[in-house]
Design an enzyme around this catalytic site. Structure first.
Site, PDB file in Angstrom:
ATOM      1  N   HIS A   1       0.806  -1.229   0.000  1.00 14.71           N
ATOM      2  CA  HIS A   1       0.000   0.000   0.000  1.00 14.71           C
ATOM      3  C   HIS A   1       0.830   1.266   0.000  1.00 14.71           C
ATOM      4  CE1 HIS A   1      -4.009  -1.791   0.823  1.00 14.71           C
ATOM      5  NE2 HIS A   1      -3.280  -2.746   1.378  1.00 14.71           N
TER       6      HIS A   1
ATOM      7  N   LYS B   1      -8.288  13.446   5.359  1.00 19.29           N
ATOM      8  CA  LYS B   1      -7.414  12.256   5.232  1.00 19.29           C
ATOM      9  C   LYS B   1      -6.396  12.296   6.361  1.00 19.29           C
ATOM     10  CE  LYS B   1      -6.419  13.700   0.987  1.00 19.29           C
ATOM     11  NZ  LYS B   1      -6.527  12.588   0.089  1.00 19.29           N
ATOM     12  N   ARG B   2      -5.637  11.215   6.529  1.00 25.23           N
ATOM     13  CA  ARG B   2      -4.554  11.220   7.524  1.00 25.23           C
ATOM     14  C   ARG B   2      -3.639  12.409   7.270  1.00 25.23           C
ATOM     15  NH1 ARG B   2      -0.697   6.989   6.738  1.00 25.23           N
ATOM     16  NH2 ARG B   2      -1.592   6.614   4.706  1.00 25.23           N
TER      17      ARG B   2
ATOM     18  N   LYS C   1       0.936  14.221   1.720  1.00 22.25           N
ATOM     19  CA  LYS C   1      -0.452  14.525   1.306  1.00 22.25           C
ATOM     20  C   LYS C   1      -0.643  16.034   1.126  1.00 22.25           C
ATOM     21  CE  LYS C   1      -2.333  10.365   3.499  1.00 22.25           C
ATOM     22  NZ  LYS C   1      -3.074   9.617   2.476  1.00 22.25           N
TER      23      LYS C   1
ATOM     24  N   THR D   1      -8.448   6.774  -1.688  1.00 23.77           N
ATOM     25  CA  THR D   1      -9.813   6.288  -1.859  1.00 23.77           C
ATOM     26  C   THR D   1     -10.808   7.410  -1.564  1.00 23.77           C
ATOM     27  OG1 THR D   1      -9.599   5.392   0.370  1.00 23.77           O
ATOM     28  CG2 THR D   1      -9.461   3.814  -1.437  1.00 23.77           C
TER      29      THR D   1
ATOM     30  N   LYS E   1     -14.455   8.518  -3.305  1.00 25.06           N
ATOM     31  CA  LYS E   1     -15.713   8.770  -2.566  1.00 25.06           C
ATOM     32  C   LYS E   1     -16.298  10.112  -2.982  1.00 25.06           C
ATOM     33  CE  LYS E   1     -13.772   6.149   1.178  1.00 25.06           C
ATOM     34  NZ  LYS E   1     -12.826   6.242   2.302  1.00 25.06           N
TER      35      LYS E   1
HETATM   36  O1  73E Z   1      -2.865   5.718  -0.893  1.00 30.42           O
HETATM   37  C1  73E Z   1      -3.392   5.098   0.245  1.00 30.42           C
HETATM   38  C2  73E Z   1      -4.257   3.927  -0.191  1.00 30.42           C
HETATM   39  O2  73E Z   1      -5.384   4.390  -0.878  1.00 30.42           O
HETATM   40  C3  73E Z   1      -2.264   4.600   1.136  1.00 30.42           C
HETATM   41  O3  73E Z   1      -1.531   5.707   1.623  1.00 30.42           O
HETATM   42  C4  73E Z   1      -2.827   3.819   2.307  1.00 30.42           C
HETATM   43  O4  73E Z   1      -3.577   2.716   1.792  1.00 30.42           O
HETATM   44  C5  73E Z   1      -4.694   3.120   1.017  1.00 30.42           C
HETATM   45  C6  73E Z   1      -5.447   1.869   0.613  1.00 30.42           C
HETATM   46  O5  73E Z   1      -4.736   1.153  -0.331  1.00 30.42           O
HETATM   47  C7  73E Z   1      -1.753   3.329   3.201  1.00 30.42           C
HETATM   48  N1  73E Z   1      -1.774   3.269   4.543  1.00 30.42           N
HETATM   49  C8  73E Z   1      -0.613   2.775   4.931  1.00 30.42           C
HETATM   50  N2  73E Z   1       0.119   2.542   3.890  1.00 30.42           N
HETATM   51  N3  73E Z   1      -0.590   2.892   2.798  1.00 30.42           N
HETATM   52  C9  73E Z   1      -0.173   2.520   6.286  1.00 30.42           C
HETATM   53  C10 73E Z   1       1.128   2.129   6.538  1.00 30.42           C
HETATM   54  C11 73E Z   1       1.540   1.898   7.817  1.00 30.42           C
HETATM   55  C12 73E Z   1       0.654   2.029   8.862  1.00 30.42           C
HETATM   56  C13 73E Z   1      -0.644   2.414   8.606  1.00 30.42           C
HETATM   57  C14 73E Z   1      -1.060   2.649   7.318  1.00 30.42           C
END
Ligand code: 73E
Length: 789
Positions: free
Chosen positions: A340, A528-529, A534, A636, A640
């Site tokens: 991810h 978002k986070r 970002k 995502t 939405k």
């Molecule tokens: O781009 C997003 C993605 O849409 C991405 O940043 C997020 O996953 C979403 C779903 O695919 C994500 N979260 C984390 N890594 N990618 C993450 C990594 C470590 C701890 C918590 C979350």
């Protein structure tokens, strides 16, 4: 007939007729009834022959279940009618449910959308997670600072949707040492002197959309095993504390050594409990292990559950007496891994000594996987310029989890086309050249049931009035809306629906948070986070620029705007917290400015959650997806908002690119550097934010506000942020993209002035958003990764 709405109706009416309840009590009553009538009645059905998929994830973010479950069981209207009949306001009853605090952001929400789609598509697909007592944290704002409090989502009486299955508890072992000996001519391994923790599963039902399917999300709770008498109280309470800590918080602070140990133990606790349960049920059902890949599939959601690979190997070899080759073949056929993120700091590694200490047998297995991998690679030969360190799982004293996940899986996927291609051609190149057939892309998706049907009933009903209901089970059919793109009545109704949703949000914010926003303004949303990449800070620089502009030329801003932010920052991520403070400080300052009142507003909504997003997203006009190109794997939230008729201002990053491909460039506002330019800068070109700053008066004015006392409300001004941009390299290229962002923002403003043209673009976006339904994503995982029919 297992699903019997008549019985539900009768029982609910009887109960409500007998007494008066609070909203929470009605909610609990509904949950109890649903579990009794639908889950318990179906338990006998569970041991079916079909292939089962398990989605292992440290996070799930389901939001509230009540509307989702009622909708999926086709009880929503019936239930609302009965509640009204007995003088309960359905909305108030539903909103008394607390969001399950089992996640953090997109990764967890994706996992929940996937469970929803698995059930909707009638697959046997289940979630495996942890039952965090206090979740991530509850965010409060105090003097512009984020304060983290335990999120007490479980309430006093537990969670209404869960059901403890105490007969399925298992033991997870930590520490100890490995004793190896010969038994029946076989080298045998046994763990001795371990610390044992009890894992208890809580099942949460996941219902398919009007199709009788019931899957489950299992979340595990850690408990100490009672000592045999005589109990030494001091020792017991210490071990109790040690055990219970495992499922207290999601992502506990890992800046200390103890924190790191705790995170590793959490990860192992999840995978060991989950896989033990899956294997024992599998064997009890009379299946043979050799058929495991035909009957079970497991998805590793990012690397956090990657220890499932050595754990399955351990169980197959040490408990089921398979030899290494057989066990490895089964393991790799069963497992698949989703990456991810490519962000360096999120690519997990664990120190060897920590694994040796906490999970000695697991370490031995990883060492053996690594030995075999390196031997094989060296035998076949390295390519020009390659070193074994590009492939090895263990390098010096660190274990690289993405590599372990990759070598132990038959499929590895990224979450949008661009991301998957960077994953394949850069980060994992040494693997993709050797195992090209394993690499694939699965562009993320969102549940259109949750994010359109539930979150935006006005829009959902309007769509159905135009094109019928078939889009609900075949979301690509939203494309039929395209034939209305020049229909003035339709476009006017779309605008009216947006206004109604904005008004609902305004009322909610006024009553619950005493926040006032301008009803006639453009709602510009970034939720978002909080993370540097970002670029919430880029959004803020634009706001500061507009603020200046309004002062200099009072008529310059032709469209009043409200900027809406919501974000949590990881407790240990100091810079992200500083940006939250800056947003809050800027909001306060701008909202008090009489000169710009009625033109500019900024709100920071505390404690961002799924339920909050369901209010904000239907009201959004402009969706901020402004990450530094190449950094956002997919996103995502972008999908939405698209589905709810907002237009995107975004970089060519993640799934934004695929959105632009679908709607074509004139229906999305793209700006900034492309991924290859960013990567080129990172690799070799010199980037000088100061040169850009020196040439752009708008930037000079905006940035000077951080240090000249204009923005205060803080003991120090925001020098640290100012310096990060000008003197510490501006890691995420804010200054570089600023000019293009401002220009594109002003194009968006021009467009908004022409309501009809704007609404046409919105309609085109909604019409193409069906592609981003997680039903499409799950159908792809099912056929290309999990082998489901
Ligand atoms: O781009 C997003 C993605 O849409 C991405 O940043 C997020 O996953 C979403 C779903 O695919 C994500 N979260 C984390 N890594 N990618 C993450 C990594 C470590 C701890 C918590 C979350």
């Amino acid at each position: 007939m297992l699903f019997n709405p008549k019985l539900f109706k009768e029982k609910l009416s009887n109960q409500l007729a007998n007494s008066t309840y609070s909203n929470v009590e009605v909610l609990q009553l509904l949950a109890r009834l649903i579990k009794e009538l639908y889950v318990h009645a179906n338990l006998s059905d569970q041991c079916s022959q079909e292939k089962q998929v398990y989605y292992f994830s440290m996070e799930f973010l389901p939001g509230r279940f009540i509307e989702t479950n009622l909708l999926n069981l086709d009880l929503l209207d019936i239930c609302k009618d009965i509640l009204l009949e007995y003088h309960y306001a359905p909305r108030d009853v539903f909103q008394s449910e607390l969001d399950a605090a089992l996640g953090n952001g997109g990764l967890g929400r994706l996992a929940s959308c996937f469970l929803d789609s698995l059930a909707a598509l009638n697959y046997a697909g289940h979630g495996m997670g942890l039952r965090y007592q206090y979740g991530l944290f509850e965010q409060k704002m105090k003097d512009n600072h984020q304060i983290e409090l335990p999120d007490r989502w479980l309430g006093q009486n537990g969670y209404e949707w869960e059901e403890l299955q105490s007969n399925e508890s298992v033991i997870v072992q930590f520490g100890g040492r490995v004793h190896s000996f010969m038994k029946n001519n076989r080298l045998t391994f046994e763990l001795i002197g371990t610390e044992q923790v009890k894992a208890s599963p809580y099942h949460i039902p996941i219902f398919g959309f009007q199709n009788q399917r019931i899957n489950s999300l299992t979340v595990w709770k850690a408990e100490a095993i009672p000592y045999p008498p005589p109990i030494e109280f001091e020792a017991f309470s210490k071990s109790k504390r040690h055990a219970e800590q495992l499922t207290e918080f999601l992502y506990p602070d890992d800046t200390s050594y103890e924190g790191k140990v705790l995170r590793l133990r959490q990860q192992y606790f999840l995978v060991s409990a989950g896989i033990q349960q899956i294997l024992s049920q599998y064997i009890n059902a009379g299946h043979s292990l050799s058929q495991l890949p035909e009957k079970r599939a497991m998805q590793i959601n990012d690397t956090h559950p990657a220890l499932i690979i050595p754990e399955l190997m351990r169980l197959l070899i040490d408990h089921h007496l398979l030899d290494w080759e057989e066990a490895w073949k089964l393991t790799t056929q069963v497992m698949s891994y989703t990456n991810h993120t490519l962000m360096n700091e999120a690519l997990e590694t664990w120190p060897v000594f920590l694994l040796k200490e906490q999970l000695p047998r697991i370490y031995q297995i990883i060492e053996e996987i690594n030995r075999r991998l390196c031997e094989d690679v060296l035998e076949r030969g390295l390519s020009e310029g390659e070193s074994i360190d590009d492939i090895a799982i263990i390098i010096e004293e660190d274990i690289h989890m993405a590599r372990l996940a990759t070598i132990g899986s038959h499929k590895i996927n990224g979450v949008a086309k661009l991301h998957s291609s960077i994953l394949k051609n850069q980060l994992m190149k040494a693997f993709s050249t050797r195992f090209p057939e394993r690499f694939t892309n699965k562009t993320n998706g969102i549940s259109h049931r949750q994010w359109l049907m539930n979150a935006n009933p006005l829009l959902s009903d309007f769509i159905s009035s135009l094109i019928g209901e078939s889009w609900k089970t075949a979301p690509h059919k939203l494309e039929s809306l395209l034939s209305y793109q020049d229909d003035l009545d339709v476009l006017t109704t779309l605008a009216d629906i947006k206004t109604a949703n904005k008004n609902s949000l305004i009322t909610k914010l006024r009553t619950e948070l005493e926040i006032d926003i301008l009803p006639t303004s453009l709602f510009d949303v970034q939720i978002k986070r909080l993370h540097g990449y970002k670029r919430q800070l880029l959004n803020l620089l634009h706001i500061l620029y507009l603020w200046d502009l309004c002062h200099e030329k009072p008529d310059a801003l032709r469209v009043p705007r409200t900027f809406i932010f919501a974000a949590k920052a990881a407790p240990g991520y100091h810079y992200a917290k500083r940006i939250i403070s800056l947003i809050a400080a800027v909001a306060k300052q701008i909202n008090q400015d009489k000169k710009t009142k009625g033109k500019l507003g900024v709100v920071f909504l505390p404690n961002y959650s799924v339920s909050q997003a369901e209010w904000i997203i239907p009201a959004a006009d402009l969706s901020e997806q402004i990450s530094t190109a190449s950094k956002e794997a997919s996103g995502t939230g972008n999908m939405k908002m698209m589905m709810n008729g907002a237009l995107t201002i975004g970089t060519r990053d993640g799934a934004n690119i695929e959105m632009a491909e679908l709607v074509s460039n004139e229906n999305i506002f793209e700006f900034g550097m492309a991924a290859d330019e960013v990567i080129a800068y990172e690799q070799n070109r010199h980037y000088s934010p100061r040169d850009i700053f020196n040439q752009d008066i708008r930037l000079q004015k905006a940035l000077s506000k951080l240090v000249d006392g204009t923005i205060h409300g803080d003991e120090v001004a925001f020098q640290d942020i100012y310096y990060s941009l000008l003197y510490r390299g501006d890691e995420f290229f804010l200054l570089k993209d600023f000019g293009s962002y401002v220009h594109t923002q002003s194009q968006a403003e021009n467009q908004y002035l022409d309501s009809q043209a704007w609404q046409k673009k919105c309609l085109i976006n909604i019409a193409h958003s069906g592609y981003f339904s997680s039903d499409r994503t799950i159908a792809e995982y099912a056929s290309e990764i999990w082998g489901l029919t």
